[in-house]
Structures are given as structure tokens and as C-alpha cells.
Design a protein around this motif. Structure first.
Motif, short mmCIF file in Angstrom:
data_model
loop_
_atom_site.label_atom_id
_atom_site.label_comp_id
_atom_site.label_asym_id
_atom_site.label_seq_id
_atom_site.Cartn_x
_atom_site.Cartn_y
_atom_site.Cartn_z
N PRO A 105 0.80 -1.27 -0.20
CA PRO A 105 0.16 0.07 0.04
C PRO A 105 0.84 1.33 0.07
O PRO A 105 0.85 2.14 0.88
CB PRO A 105 -0.86 -0.07 1.36
N LEU A 106 1.66 1.29 -0.99
CA LEU A 106 2.62 2.49 -1.21
C LEU A 106 2.35 3.21 -2.64
O LEU A 106 1.91 2.66 -3.54
CB LEU A 106 3.93 2.32 -1.13
N PRO A 107 2.61 4.44 -2.56
CA PRO A 107 2.30 5.12 -4.03
C PRO A 107 3.37 4.81 -4.97
O PRO A 107 4.56 4.43 -4.75
CB PRO A 107 2.23 6.74 -3.62
N ASP A 108 3.13 4.84 -6.16
CA ASP A 108 4.22 4.95 -7.34
C ASP A 108 5.33 5.69 -6.95
O ASP A 108 5.04 6.82 -6.37
CB ASP A 108 3.45 5.29 -8.68
N ASP A 109 6.47 5.29 -7.73
CA ASP A 109 7.72 6.21 -7.35
C ASP A 109 8.00 6.23 -6.27
O ASP A 109 8.45 7.52 -5.71
CB ASP A 109 7.59 7.56 -8.33
N SER A 110 7.75 5.66 -4.95
CA SER A 110 8.13 5.82 -3.60
C SER A 110 9.38 5.85 -3.31
O SER A 110 9.83 6.38 -2.23
CB SER A 110 7.55 4.69 -2.86
N ALA A 111 10.35 5.22 -4.01
CA ALA A 111 11.57 5.06 -3.76
C ALA A 111 12.76 5.46 -4.89
O ALA A 111 12.39 4.95 -5.73
CB ALA A 111 11.80 3.56 -3.04
N ASP A 112 14.00 5.61 -4.51
CA ASP A 112 14.88 5.80 -5.16
C ASP A 112 15.52 4.34 -5.69
O ASP A 112 16.20 4.26 -6.85
CB ASP A 112 16.16 6.61 -4.91
N ALA A 113 15.40 3.36 -4.83
CA ALA A 113 15.95 2.24 -5.06
C ALA A 113 15.04 1.20 -4.40
O ALA A 113 14.60 1.42 -3.30
CB ALA A 113 17.46 1.91 -4.95
N THR A 114 14.95 -0.23 -4.89
CA THR A 114 14.10 -0.97 -4.21
C THR A 114 14.92 -2.42 -4.10
O THR A 114 15.37 -2.82 -5.13
CB THR A 114 12.64 -1.28 -4.76
N LEU A 115 14.79 -2.98 -2.77
CA LEU A 115 15.72 -4.34 -2.59
C LEU A 115 14.56 -5.28 -2.37
O LEU A 115 13.38 -5.07 -1.71
CB LEU A 115 16.47 -4.29 -1.51
N LEU A 116 14.81 -6.49 -2.89
CA LEU A 116 13.86 -7.75 -2.71
C LEU A 116 15.02 -8.59 -2.42
O LEU A 116 15.39 -9.65 -3.07
CB LEU A 116 13.34 -8.07 -3.75
N LEU A 117 15.44 -8.66 -1.02
CA LEU A 117 16.40 -9.59 -0.81
C LEU A 117 16.11 -10.82 0.12
O LEU A 117 16.78 -11.21 0.99
CB LEU A 117 17.56 -8.71 0.10
N GLY A 118 14.85 -11.34 -0.29
CA GLY A 118 14.28 -12.33 0.54
C GLY A 118 12.91 -12.88 -0.21
O GLY A 118 12.62 -13.97 -0.22
N PRO A 119 11.94 -11.99 -0.85
CA PRO A 119 10.56 -12.37 -1.06
C PRO A 119 10.71 -13.47 -2.31
O PRO A 119 9.88 -14.21 -2.18
CB PRO A 119 10.05 -11.23 -1.49
#
Length: 276
Positions: A105-119
Motif C-alpha cells: 500500500p505505497l504510492p508509485d515512485d516511492s523510492a530511489d531504489a528497491t531491494l527484494l533480498l528475500g521475497p
């Protein structure tokens, strides 16, 4: 927002009642090698601080806390309530919330970088892994990196063989896991999926991301470090780190690592995933 089936219940049970994730990266030579190499890769692949970093599946915050100490503004999301509580307690400089990587539940373009180090470890269905990557792309500002870790298809069989734990009870399960990528929890680990390098590329592209660069994290010496109980100050540990860096992009050696790290930049044109 898209509706997804609930996460496998044994994932939460495993990380709440069975396995302590908080000190995993410090407990063994393999864990220390994984942490050293992952931090090195993040340093090279993330924007310089201060950046807004979304750490999806960040567990108790081992990388989130380190990134915050380096000057990044970090928001951690994890499926396991106990992990989120531990991260909040240990790293007051980050924000943390419970959430599902497939639908945040976060808006588009929330972060400069996104990590998926587990999902991606814990989503055995390809459609769910693609959904998690698509969500990461949506949340990352155009041109920002999306980084995803996966467990190598070869890791379980290598690890348990090196420990002398392959026997008549689990040999068939491990060979089936090696053939399909789907882990059977009777092997001692929770619901999981183990990737071949080319599958990571396929899933990034299916999620609307460019084909990623794929890095081998630990290189080929990690089982030896564990078998010998190699300390972090011993020469063999330093040599394993150096060798992992030499081989990190070699397609013939990638699968020898226990983990792979893939990175691609969120699209800057009209092909960006739509918001939920």
C-alpha cells in the motif's frame, strides 16, 4: 489493487518459531561471506547516500540498519511481524511495517531504489514472483535500480552434501528440488523456490523490467569455508571474497554461488507498471 492468495503459513511459522534470522549472517562463515559480498554489491549498485531505499522482505533489518548507518533513508517491509518488531527495536533510524511483497500500500515512485533480498525465495509460483518484481518496479522511481536476490538452484544439494546431511531420507526430496526448484519443507527449510540464473532474467522481463545483470554472491568456495570453520580474519576467507568478485558475472560459474543478485533499472518510458 490486485488480490493475491495468502502467503504460505509455514513461512511465518518458520521464521517465528523455528529459525532465528536476526543473527544468521554472523553465525557461520557462509553467512559472513554472504553479508560481506552483498554489502559490497549494494555499495556498487545503489545510488550514493542519501537515497530513499525500500527494503522489501528486509527481515530483522541486517541490511536496512547498515544502509541507514551509511546515510540512506530506509523503509523496511516484511511479512513476519516478529521481524518488523525486531527491526524497529534494533534500528530506530529506519521505518518498518508488515506487508506482502506482491501488493504494497505505497504510492508509485516511492523510492530511489528497491531491494527484494528475500521475497523471491519464498514464492514458489512464478506468477507471484513476477508480481513482486512488478510491484518493486512500480515503487521505484524511473531509472532507479531494482535489486532482487534469489537462492541458487544448486545451493541446497551442495550445502547439505558438504555437511554430510544427504541420506536415504532426504536424497529423493533434494533431487526433486534440484529438478523443479520447489523446496519440500521436509528437507528442513520452509516453503521456497530455488532459481537458475536464466530464470531470474526471464522473471524480470516478464515484470516489465529490462533484462538484469546477474551476480553470483558467494562464489564457489562457500561450502569449503563452512566445512573448515573458517574465521573472518583468515586468509581463506579473504581469498573466497576475492574469488567471488572475480567470478561474479561469469555465466559458467554463477550457479555455484548460494545466492544470486540481479539488478535492473526501473523503466523511464511508458512501459512502467501501472499503480495498484
Amino acid at each position: 489493487m490486485p488480490q493475491h492468495r495468502p502467503a504460505e503459513p509455514d513461512i511465518t511459522r518458520y521464521y517465528t518459531d523455528v529459525f532465528a534470522e536476526a543473527d544468521r549472517l554472523d553465525r557461520s562463515p557462509q553467512g559472513r561471506l554472504e553479508a560481506c559480498r552483498t554489502r559490497d554489491l549494494l555499495t556498487r549498485l545503489l545510488p550514493p547516500p542519501p537515497a530513499e531505499v525500500l527494503d522489501v522482505g528486509g527481515g530483522p533489518g541486517a541490511y536496512a540498519g547498515w544502509l541507514a548507518a551509511a546515510g540512506h533513508r530506509v523503509h523496511l517491509v516484511d511479512l513476519v511481524h516478529a521481524h518488523v518488531e525486531a527491526a524497529r527495536a534494533a534500528y530506530p533510524g529506519i521505518s518498518a511495517a508488515v506487508g506482502d511483497a506482491r501488493d504494497l500500500p505505497l504510492p508509485d515512485d516511492s523510492a530511489d531504489a528497491t531491494l527484494l533480498l528475500g521475497p523471491l525465495y519464498h514464492l514458489p509460483d512464478r506468477a507471484d514472483r513476477v508480481a513482486a518484481l512488478r510491484e518493486a518496479a512500480r515503487l521505484t522511481r524511473p531509472g532507479g535500480p531494482v535489486l532482487a536476490a534469489v537462492i541458487s538452484r544448486n545451493a541446497a544439494l551442495i550445502d547439505l552434501t558438504a555437511q554430510g546431511l544427504v541420506d536415504e531420507h532426504n536424497r529423493a526430496l533434494l533431487r526433486e528440488e534440484y529438478a523443479t526448484g520447489v523446496n519440500d519443507p521436509r528437507t528442513g527449510f520452509t516453503t521456497a523456490y530455488f532459481h537458475r540464473p536464466e530464470q531470474v532474467v526471464d522473471e524480470f522481463v516478464a515484470a516489465g523490467l529490462p533484462a538484469p545483470a546477474v551476480y553470483g554472491v558467494e562464489g564457489p568456495l562457500w561450502p569449503l569455508l563452512n566445512a573448515l570453520g573458517t574465521g573472518p580474519d583468515e586468509r581463506l576467507f579473504a581469498d573466497a571474497v576475492a574469488l567471488a568478485e572475480v567470478f561474479e558475472r561469469d555465466p559458467a560459474v554463477l550457479g555455484a554461488s548460494s545466492h544470486l543478485l540481479a539488478v535492473a533499472r526501473a523503466p523511464v518510458d511508458g512501459s512502467r507498471p501501472a499503480g495498484g
